[in-house]
Design an enzyme around this catalytic site. Structure first.
Site, short mmCIF file in Angstrom:
data_model
loop_
_atom_site.label_atom_id
_atom_site.label_comp_id
_atom_site.label_asym_id
_atom_site.label_seq_id
_atom_site.Cartn_x
_atom_site.Cartn_y
_atom_site.Cartn_z
N HIS A 161 0.83 -1.22 0.00
CA HIS A 161 0.00 0.00 0.00
C HIS A 161 0.86 1.27 0.00
O HIS A 161 0.41 2.32 0.44
CB HIS A 161 -0.96 0.05 1.20
CG HIS A 161 -1.66 -1.24 1.48
ND1 HIS A 161 -2.90 -1.53 0.98
CD2 HIS A 161 -1.27 -2.32 2.20
CE1 HIS A 161 -3.27 -2.75 1.39
NE2 HIS A 161 -2.29 -3.25 2.13
N LYS A 288 15.78 22.07 -10.40
CA LYS A 288 15.08 20.84 -10.78
C LYS A 288 15.92 19.89 -11.62
O LYS A 288 16.67 20.30 -12.49
CB LYS A 288 13.81 21.18 -11.59
CG LYS A 288 12.70 21.85 -10.81
CD LYS A 288 12.05 20.96 -9.77
CE LYS A 288 11.19 19.87 -10.38
NZ LYS A 288 9.96 20.39 -10.96
N GLU A 295 9.22 9.05 -16.65
CA GLU A 295 7.82 9.43 -16.85
C GLU A 295 7.31 9.00 -18.22
O GLU A 295 6.18 8.52 -18.37
CB GLU A 295 7.65 10.94 -16.68
CG GLU A 295 7.92 11.41 -15.26
CD GLU A 295 8.07 12.92 -15.21
OE1 GLU A 295 7.07 13.59 -14.93
OE2 GLU A 295 9.17 13.43 -15.44
#
Ligand code: ARG
Length: 464
Positions: A161, A288, A295
């Site tokens: 989970h 960043k 992705e």
């Protein structure tokens, strides 16, 4: 001779050529030119067989053979003028062959139809993609084995989970993907073995009255045997569907792993750092480093599974044998194959470059009461408690640690005994994460020695 404006390949009975819209919906040359090499290989095998069977003369076969080489080199050299009026790769090649060698070109299509021709071409193309996927998967698996070997003993949290569950090892986690990608590799190999039968010679649908030798062409094209039913040979696209199915499952595995890499590389987790080679920056936020490759790999399953669904829908209601609907197989297969191979290569590169952050992994492994199950197991083993009771006592100890804002190993013995008086000092020996993972020696478990055995096993099986 056919009317000038009608199709030069099949226009004999037509008085007029097609409407521009008909031409637009009918033509596949915009995409099936990717089958050029396969189409010409199929024609070479067919022409050689026709000559060997005395269906065409040796001199015609020779002219065809040389002419097809010229056509192939024109296509590969980018000089070939593809024509939409000639619909598809098959008729483009044949029409050009006729320009080059004249009359013998017209004999190439003896005992053949575009139906068995296209079925053969697409099979050859898919077979090449299966071989490319086999290589790409093998390489990815070897990269994962290298990661697993380096970190067979590094502890990290295991999740269910996405909540901390029990400590596991980095090597064990990597090996979970080795298992998945090895099953994908198995599916690639199974599909290849099943699809490696030759449709050529099925002709339009019923076979042919010419004395062809289907074993000859099957062998020349590297197939194991000719397909046994001519109706099936021209109708079957389940080899393409099987490819799309295995590609979807593999892309789904890639996507799950990519998702983990996205999470793991975040500032909140810091489990891995991905290399600059597989990351990008932000145009506004200088700090960043984005995991774009991961992705995009995560996203690929969308188009690949989409291709699978699309071709299933195309095929599901088609009566035997060939229908033009089946021309819609190609773009799906091409797109899915391109993106699967690209995604595998990108994942391979990322896996080889990524650096696990051992400290962050170890710190996270010990947090979140990850050794609570070890504590419960100790109560069962040492105090002979039923597991359900041990679970309950451990729950109370976790609640106490939470109240004290500490982890389980930081509770005092007095605290422990306030929950259950029979607990002894020995309990602390099972609360460390290293001990926890080392104790999970059951077959397939996370103990470093188990992981090393799995690595050795896979290296042997894959000969890498
Ligand atoms: N371009 C066609 C396809 O991809 C080739 C087969 C055409 N056959 C026919 N009978 N019209 O399916």
């Amino acid at each position: 001779m056919s009317n000038k404006s009608s199709n030069q390949m099949w226009g004999g009975r037509f008085a007029a050529g097609p409407d521009a819209i008909m031409e637009a919906i009918n033509a596949s040359i915009g995409f099936d030119q990717r089958l050029a090499a396969q189409d010409i290989a199929g024609s070479q095998a067919h022409a050689a067989m026709l000559a060997a069977q005395d269906i065409i003369s040796d001199s015609d076969a020779d002219a065809i053979r040389k002419g097809l080489f010229t056509v192939l080199s024109e296509i590969q050299g980018g000089e070939f003028q593809f024509s939409t009026a000639l619909e598809d790769i098959h008729m483009n090649v044949e029409a050009r062959l006729k320009e080059i060698i004249g009359e013998p070109a017209g004999r190439l299509h003896t005992a053949r139809s575009r139906n068995d021709q296209v079925a053969t071409d697409v099979r050859l193309w898919v077979r090449d993609q299966l071989d490319a996927a086999d290589q790409a998967l093998t390489s990815l698996i070897s990269g994962l084995l290298t990661q697993a070997e380096a970190g067979a003993g590094w502890v990290m949290p295991g999740f269910t989970h996405l909540q901390t569950a029990q400590p596991v090892t980095w090597g064990h986690h990597m090996m979970a993907y080795v298992e998945m990608f090895s099953r994908d590799l198995g599916r690639v190999r199974d599909a290849r073995a099943r699809m490696n039968e030759c449709p050529l010679g099925a002709a339009a649908l019923a076979g042919t009255s010419f004395p062809i030798d289907r074993d000859y062409t099957a062998q020349a094209l590297g197939f194991d045997r000719p397909m046994a039913n001519s109706l099936d040979a021209v109708s079957d696209r389940d080899f393409a569907l099987e490819f799309l199915s295995l590609a979807s499952i593999c892309a789904m595995h890639l996507s799950r792993f990519a998702e983990e890499l996205v999470i793991w590389s975040s500032a909140q987790f810091r489990f891995v750092s991905l290399s600059d080679r597989f990351s990008t920056g932000s145009s506004i936020m200088p700090q960043k480093k984005n995991p774009d490759a991961a992705e995009l790999i995560r996203a690929k399953v969308g188009r690949i599974f989409g291709a699978h669904v699309a071709l299933m829908m195309v095929m599901k209601g088609l009566p035997l044998a060939y229908s033009k609907d089946m021309q819609e197989d190609k773009e799906q297969v091409f797109d899915a194959a391109d993106h699967l191979i690209l995604a595998l290569a990108a994942m391979d590169g990322m896996v080889r470059d990524m650096q696990a952050n051992q400290e962050a992994l170890a710190a996270a492994a010990g947090s979140g009461f990850s050794t609570a199950t070890d504590l419960a197991d100790w109560l069962v083993r040492t105090l002979n408690m039923p597991f359900r009771d041990a679970h309950h006592v451990t729950g109370a100890l976790v609640a106490l640690a939470e109240k004290r804002s500490c982890d389980l190993p930081e509770l005092s013995l007095a605290d422990m005994q306030s929950v259950h008086s029979a607990i002894t000092e020995d309990v602390f020996s099972v609360l460390g994460v290293e001990n926890s993972v080392a104790s999970r020696v059951s077959f397939g478990g996370t103990a470093p020695e188990q992981v090393r055995a799995q690595i050795a096993n896979w290296k042997g099986r894959l000969a890498i």
